[in-house]
Design an enzyme around this catalytic site. Structure first.
Site, short mmCIF file in Angstrom:
data_model
loop_
_atom_site.label_atom_id
_atom_site.label_comp_id
_atom_site.label_asym_id
_atom_site.label_seq_id
_atom_site.Cartn_x
_atom_site.Cartn_y
_atom_site.Cartn_z
N SER A 16 0.82 -1.15 -0.09
CA SER A 16 0.03 0.06 0.00
C SER A 16 0.79 1.35 -0.06
O SER A 16 0.38 2.30 -0.42
CB SER A 16 -1.02 0.09 1.20
N LYS A 63 0.66 4.09 6.89
CA LYS A 63 -0.31 4.84 5.88
C LYS A 63 0.26 6.26 6.18
O LYS A 63 0.94 6.72 7.12
CB LYS A 63 -1.82 4.74 6.27
#
Length: 97
Positions: A4, A49
C-alpha cells in the site's frame, strides 16, 4: 508492511523506525506524515499509511464530502490502486495511532 505504500516504502529492504510517544506528548500529527497504527479492521495487525486528513478537514471520497470528525484522522496508502485505507473503513481514531 504490504504494497500500500509503494513506491515510497519498499516491501523488502526498507527499515522503518517508529516513535510512539513524541507526537502524543510534544506535538500534533501533521498532514502528509507517514504513521504506523493499529488496523481498524484487524486489531492484531499494524498498518503503515499517510495522514491525508485531520479533524475538521473535508475529504472527497467516492464523490461524497466527508468531514473528518474530532479525535480521528484520514489515512491513505500512497499506492491508491492497492491500498485498504480510510476510503474503505472511514476515519481512524487517533487512539489507534
Amino acid at each position: 508492511m504490504g504494497p500500500s505504500m509503494l513506491p515510497t516504502l519498499n516491501i523488502r529492504g526498507d527499515v522503518c523506525l517508529m516513535d510512539r510517544l513524541s507526537w502524543k506528548l510534544f506535538r500534533r500529527l501533521e498532514m502528509g506524515e507517514i504513521i504506523v497504527c493499529i488496523s481498524p479492521l484487524d486489531p492484531g495487525k499494524m498498518i503503515v499509511k499517510r495522514v491525508l486528513g485531520l479533524p475538521g478537514d473535508r475529504i472527497l471520497n467516492d464523490g461524497r464530502e466527508i468531514v473528518v470528525p474530532k479525535g480521528t484522522v484520514w489515512l491513505q496508502g500512497d499506492n491508491l490502486l492497492n491500498s485498504t485505507d480510510s476510503r474503505d473503513y472511514g476515519p481512524v481514531p487517533q487512539g489507534l495511532v
